[in-house]
Motif scaffolding. Structure first.
Motif, PDB file in Angstrom:
ATOM      1  N   GLY A 199      46.976  16.344 -50.128  1.00 33.32           N
ATOM      2  CA  GLY A 199      48.129  16.655 -49.286  1.00 33.32           C
ATOM      3  C   GLY A 199      48.064  15.945 -47.951  1.00 33.32           C
ATOM      4  N   PHE A 200      46.849  15.892 -47.355  1.00 31.99           N
ATOM      5  CA  PHE A 200      46.698  15.227 -46.065  1.00 31.99           C
ATOM      6  C   PHE A 200      46.931  13.729 -46.194  1.00 31.99           C
ATOM      7  CE2 PHE A 200      44.069  13.103 -42.838  1.00 31.99           C
ATOM      8  CZ  PHE A 200      44.637  13.645 -41.690  1.00 31.99           C
ATOM      9  N   ILE A 201      46.442  13.132 -47.276  1.00 33.98           N
ATOM     10  CA  ILE A 201      46.639  11.697 -47.494  1.00 33.98           C
ATOM     11  C   ILE A 201      48.125  11.381 -47.638  1.00 33.98           C
ATOM     12  CG2 ILE A 201      46.271   9.829 -49.157  1.00 33.98           C
ATOM     13  CD1 ILE A 201      43.469  11.050 -49.649  1.00 33.98           C
ATOM     14  N   VAL A 202      48.850  12.240 -48.350  1.00 36.67           N
ATOM     15  CA  VAL A 202      50.300  12.062 -48.463  1.00 36.67           C
ATOM     16  C   VAL A 202      50.942  12.107 -47.079  1.00 36.67           C
ATOM     17  CG1 VAL A 202      52.438  13.123 -49.298  1.00 36.67           C
ATOM     18  CG2 VAL A 202      50.455  12.949 -50.816  1.00 36.67           C
ATOM     19  N   THR A 203      50.536  13.079 -46.267  1.00 37.75           N
ATOM     20  CA  THR A 203      51.118  13.223 -44.929  1.00 37.75           C
ATOM     21  C   THR A 203      50.835  12.004 -44.062  1.00 37.75           C
ATOM     22  OG1 THR A 203      50.954  15.636 -45.003  1.00 37.75           O
ATOM     23  CG2 THR A 203      51.099  14.623 -42.830  1.00 37.75           C
ATOM     24  N   ILE A 207      45.689  28.321 -55.813  1.00 38.92           N
ATOM     25  CA  ILE A 207      46.749  28.577 -54.826  1.00 38.92           C
ATOM     26  C   ILE A 207      47.034  27.314 -54.024  1.00 38.92           C
ATOM     27  CG2 ILE A 207      47.327  29.841 -52.720  1.00 38.92           C
ATOM     28  CD1 ILE A 207      45.704  32.198 -53.870  1.00 38.92           C
ATOM     29  N   VAL A 208      45.966  26.648 -53.561  1.00 39.06           N
ATOM     30  CA  VAL A 208      46.179  25.466 -52.735  1.00 39.06           C
ATOM     31  C   VAL A 208      46.783  24.329 -53.543  1.00 39.06           C
ATOM     32  CG1 VAL A 208      43.973  24.238 -53.001  1.00 39.06           C
ATOM     33  CG2 VAL A 208      45.150  24.189 -50.816  1.00 39.06           C
ATOM     34  N   ALA A 209      46.515  24.280 -54.855  1.00 37.72           N
ATOM     35  CA  ALA A 209      47.141  23.251 -55.691  1.00 37.72           C
ATOM     36  C   ALA A 209      48.664  23.404 -55.652  1.00 37.72           C
ATOM     37  CB  ALA A 209      46.623  23.354 -57.122  1.00 37.72           C
ATOM     38  N   GLY A 210      49.128  24.648 -55.808  1.00 38.88           N
ATOM     39  CA  GLY A 210      50.564  24.898 -55.700  1.00 38.88           C
ATOM     40  C   GLY A 210      51.085  24.592 -54.312  1.00 38.88           C
ATOM     41  N   ASN A 211      50.289  24.911 -53.304  1.00 39.86           N
ATOM     42  CA  ASN A 211      50.663  24.653 -51.919  1.00 39.86           C
ATOM     43  C   ASN A 211      50.879  23.157 -51.678  1.00 39.86           C
ATOM     44  OD1 ASN A 211      51.107  25.430 -49.239  1.00 39.86           O
ATOM     45  ND2 ASN A 211      48.980  25.147 -48.675  1.00 39.86           N
ATOM     46  N   VAL A 212      49.965  22.345 -52.211  1.00 41.03           N
ATOM     47  CA  VAL A 212      50.052  20.903 -52.026  1.00 41.03           C
ATOM     48  C   VAL A 212      51.247  20.322 -52.784  1.00 41.03           C
ATOM     49  CG1 VAL A 212      48.886  18.718 -52.529  1.00 41.03           C
ATOM     50  CG2 VAL A 212      47.614  20.607 -51.513  1.00 41.03           C
ATOM     51  N   VAL A 213      51.520  20.864 -53.963  1.00 45.73           N
ATOM     52  CA  VAL A 213      52.680  20.393 -54.732  1.00 45.73           C
ATOM     53  C   VAL A 213      53.963  20.629 -53.938  1.00 45.73           C
ATOM     54  CG1 VAL A 213      54.081  20.821 -56.782  1.00 45.73           C
ATOM     55  CG2 VAL A 213      51.599  20.629 -56.998  1.00 45.73           C
ATOM     56  N   VAL A 214      54.104  21.833 -53.377  1.00 45.07           N
ATOM     57  CA  VAL A 214      55.300  22.145 -52.580  1.00 45.07           C
ATOM     58  C   VAL A 214      55.375  21.243 -51.354  1.00 45.07           C
ATOM     59  CG1 VAL A 214      56.431  23.916 -51.189  1.00 45.07           C
ATOM     60  CG2 VAL A 214      55.396  24.527 -53.382  1.00 45.07           C
ATOM     61  N   ASN A 215      54.245  21.131 -50.640  1.00 45.95           N
ATOM     62  CA  ASN A 215      54.219  20.342 -49.406  1.00 45.95           C
ATOM     63  C   ASN A 215      54.518  18.879 -49.680  1.00 45.95           C
ATOM     64  OD1 ASN A 215      53.771  19.413 -46.831  1.00 45.95           O
ATOM     65  ND2 ASN A 215      51.627  19.978 -46.722  1.00 45.95           N
ATOM     66  N   SER A 216      53.801  18.299 -50.651  1.00 44.44           N
ATOM     67  CA  SER A 216      53.972  16.869 -50.928  1.00 44.44           C
ATOM     68  C   SER A 216      55.348  16.554 -51.503  1.00 44.44           C
ATOM     69  CB  SER A 216      52.886  16.395 -51.902  1.00 44.44           C
ATOM     70  OG  SER A 216      51.600  16.585 -51.359  1.00 44.44           O
ATOM     71  N   GLY A 217      55.810  17.411 -52.423  1.00 49.92           N
ATOM     72  CA  GLY A 217      57.121  17.173 -53.017  1.00 49.92           C
ATOM     73  C   GLY A 217      58.231  17.213 -51.990  1.00 49.92           C
TER      74      GLY A 217
END
Length: 540
Positions: free
Chosen positions: A254-258, A404-414
Motif C-alpha cells: 500500500g505504501f509503495i502504491v502511495t 484485515i490489512v489485506a482488505g485495507n490495502v485493497v480498498v486504499n490502493s483501489g
C-alpha cells in the motif's frame, strides 16, 4: 483506568516532546531543502530503512516479540534473560546483514518506490539512500531494547530517546541551511551537501539507539552474545511471524502504491507545466503532523496496554481484556476526537506556520495543509483501528490482522488509483489522503467485528459509541470557534506565517478551552481524569 492513565502520561510527556522536536526537525529540513525535487528525494531515501525494518523485524515487535518476551519471563527459570540475550544476538546479526544488502540494492529500491522522477532526482535519492540505509541496524537494535524495556513497564526511555535524534537532525538541517548555497535545487546539490544530509540523519539514529541500550542496561539486562539458537524459539516465532510478515508486506504494498502515485502527481504537473504541486514530501510531512495527537496519546495507551492484555490472555481473564480495551478507546478518543476536528479546520494554518520559510513557499505550505485537513478525517478511525489490532496480538493471533490489512490495502490502493486517474494533479495527493481515510473506516469496522468475537463478549460497542457521541457534541463547538477565528484572521491579515500563528493561538486555544469547559459540564469522565492527572503533576 487510573493505572493506564499514569503509565500513558509518562509516555505521553516524552512523546509530546519527541513529536514537537520532530516538527522543528521537519520544519528546518523543509526550509533547507524544500518540498520539491530535493525534498521528495530526501523523503523517499529516508523512508527506505523504515520499510525494510518493518518488513523484516518491526512488524514482529508488537505482535510477536513482546508477547513472547512476556511468556519467557513467566515460564523460564531465569525470568527470560537468556531468551532476551538470544533475541538481541539474532537481531544484531540480521540487521547488520540487511544494512549491507540495502546499501548495495539502493538503486533498485528507489526505482521500486517512485514514478516519473527525473534522472537527477533519481541519482540524488540513490546517493542519500546509501548514506541513510546503514541506520537500519542501529534503529532495529534500539527497537529491540525498547521492547525489552516495555515488558518491564519501563516506558520513559523509548519515548524520550527520539528527542536526541531530532536535535541532531535539526543541527544538520541548520548547518545545511547556513553553509550550502543549494537550497532546494536538486540539480545544484553537491556530494558534500548529500553527505551532510545523509550521514547526519544516520547519526541521529545512532545516538537514539545508544540511549536505549544504556537504558536497558540500567534495568538489569546484560547483553551477552548467545549462539545456542535452538533455544531461541525461532520456530515458534517464525510460525507466528509468517502472518506478521504478510501483514507488513501488505502494508508496504500500500505504501509503495502511495509513493508511486504521489511522485506521479509531480510528474503530471511537470508535463502539464502547472508548477509544483503536492508530492511525496508534502504527503509525508502532512502525515507526520497528522500523527502528532495519535503519537502523544494513542501510542502511549497502546504501548501500556499490550503487555497487560498479554498477561490477561495468559491468565484466561477475558473480562479484564474487554475492560482494558474499552478504557483505552475512551481515553484515546477524549483527545483524538477534538484533535481531528481542529486539524480539519486549522490544517493550513499549522503548515504555513511551520513550513512556509526558506525553500518552502506559502503556496507549498497551503498545499500541504489541505492534505492535512483530509488526514484529520482519518484520526479517529485510524487510532481505533490500531487499538483493535492489539487485541489480536495479545492472543498471539497474527493471522487475523494480516487478513484485515489485506482488505485495507485493497480498498486504499483501489480508491487511490481511481482518484489518481480522475483528479487533476494538484488534487491527487489530497485524494490519496482521502483513500487512506476510507480504508481505515472499512478496516476498523471489520476489525471491531472480529475482535468482539475473539474476546467472547463484545467490546462494549454501545458504551464506546455513547462516549464518542458525547465527545463529538463537546468538540463541534470548539471546531466552530476555530473556524470563526480562521475566517476573521484571513479577512484581516491574509495568509502568512504570522497570521497563521494568530489563527492557531486564537482558534486553537479558544477551541481547546471550549472543549474542556463543555466536556466538564457534560461530565465526560476521561477528560476529568486527564485534567486531574495534569493538575496533580503541575501542583507537585
Amino acid at each position: 483506568m487510573s493505572r493506564m492513565l499514569r503509565a500513558s502520561a509518562i509516555m505521553a510527556a516524552g512523546t509530546m516532546v519527541s513529536r514537537l522536536t520532530g516538527f522543528v526537525r521537519t520544519a528546518v529540513l523543509a526550509s533547507a531543502i524544500g518540498v520539491a525535487a530535493l525534498g521528495d528525494a530526501y523523503n523517499i531515501a529516508y523512508t527506505i530503512p523504515f520499510i525494510l525494518f518493518d518488513l523484516l523485524i518491526g512488524g514482529m515487535l508488537s505482535s510477536v516479540v513482546v508477547p513472547m518476551i512476556v511468556k519467557a519471563q513467566k515460564q523460564d527459570a531465569d525470568g527470560g534473560r537468556a531468551y532476551e540475550q538470544r533475541l538481541m544476538t539474532v537481531a544484531t546479526l540480521a540487521l547488520l546483514a540487511i544494512a549491507v544488502v540495502g546499501v548495495l540494492c539502493a538503486p533498485l529500491l528507489i526505482q521500486l518506490l517512485t514514478t516519473d522522477l527525473t534522472p537527477r532526482a533519481t541519482e540524488v535519492a540513490t546517493t542519500l539512500a546509501r548514506y541513510i540505509l546503514p541506520q537500519i541496524a542501529f534503529f532495529g537494535i534500539g527497537a529491540i531494547a525498547g521492547a525489552i524495556l516495555n515488558t518491564r513497564d519501563r516506558f520513559a526511555a523509548p519515548m524520550w530517546a527520539p528527542v536526541l535524534n531530532n536535535v541532531i537532525v535539526i543541527a544538520v538541517g541548520l548547518t545545511y541551511h547556513f553553509i550550502s548555497r543549494t537550497g532546494g535545487d536538486v540539480k545544484a546539490a553537491t556530494s558534500s551537501d548529500l553527505a551532510l544530509l545523509g550521514l547526519g540523519t544516520t547519526a541521529g539514529i545512532v545516538v537514539q539507539s545508544i540511549v536505549l541500550i544504556i537504558a536497558v542496561h540500567r534495568v538489569g539486562f546484560r547483553f551477552v552474545p548467545r549462539f545456542d539458537l535452538r533455544n531461541a524459539r525461532l520456530g515458534e516465532m517464525g510460525r507466528a511471524g509468517v502472518w506478521t510478515l504478510a501483514f507488513v508486506v501488505f502494508n508496504q504494498i500500500g505504501f509503495i502504491v502511495t509513493t508511486n502515485l504521489a511522485t506521479g502527481a509531480t510528474g503530471k504537473a511537470i508535463e502539464q507545466k502547472l508548477g509544483h504541486v503536492a508530492g511525496i514530501a508534502s504527503y509525508s510531512y502532512a502525515f507526520q503532523l497528522f500523527q502528532l495527537p495519535y503519537g502523544i496519546i494513542a501510542v502511549s495507551v497502546i504501548t501500556a496496554m499490550l503487555p497487560r492484555m498479554s498477561r490477561y490472555v495468559h491468565d484466561g481473564d477475558l473480562g479484564a481484556i474487554r475492560e482494558e480495551f474499552a478504557s483505552g478507546v475512551r481515553l484515546v478518543a477524549a483527545v483524538i476526537v477534538p484533535a481531528g476536528l481542529l486539524l480539519m479546520v486549522l490544517g493550513p494554518a499549522v503548515t504555513v506556520l511551520i513550513f512556509a520559510h526558506g525553500s518552502t513557499s506559502v503556496t507549498d505550505a497551503l498545499n500541504m495543509g489541505n492534505v492535512l485537513q483530509v488526514f484529520g478525517l482519518a484520526l479517529v478511525p485510524f487510532s481505533i483501528y490500531q487499538l483493535l489490532l492489539r487485541v489480536f496480538y495479545s492472543f498471539g493471533d497474527t493471522r487475523t490482522p494480516a487478513l484485515i490489512v489485506a482488505g485495507n490495502v485493497v480498498v486504499n490502493s483501489g480508491l487511490s488509483f481511481v482518484l489518481y486517474l480522475t483528479l487533476p494533479p494538484h488534487l491527487i495527493v489530497m485524494g490519496l489522503a482521502m483513500a487512506f481515510t476510507a480504508s481505515y473506516v472499512v478496516g476498523g469496522v471489520a476489525a471491531w467485528t472480529l475482535a468482539s468475537k475473539k474476546v467472547g463478549g463484545g467490546l462494549g460497542g454501545r458504551i464506546v459509541a455513547s462516549g464518542l457521541s458525547r465527545m463529538y457534541v463537546a468538540a463541534i463547538p470548539a471546531a466552530v470557534i476555530a473556524l470563526i477565528a480562521l475566517w476573521a484572521t484571513q479577512e484581516l491579515a491574509g495568509v502568512t506565517p504570522l497570521s497563521s500563528a494568530i489563527m492557531l493561538v486564537a482558534g486553537g486555544g479558544l477551541g481547546v478551552v471550549g472543549y474542556l469547559v463543555i466536556s466538564q459540564r457534560m461530565r465526560i469522565a476521561e477528560i476529568s481524569s486527564i485534567i486531574g492527572l495534569v493538575a496533580g503533576r503541575v501542583g507537585r
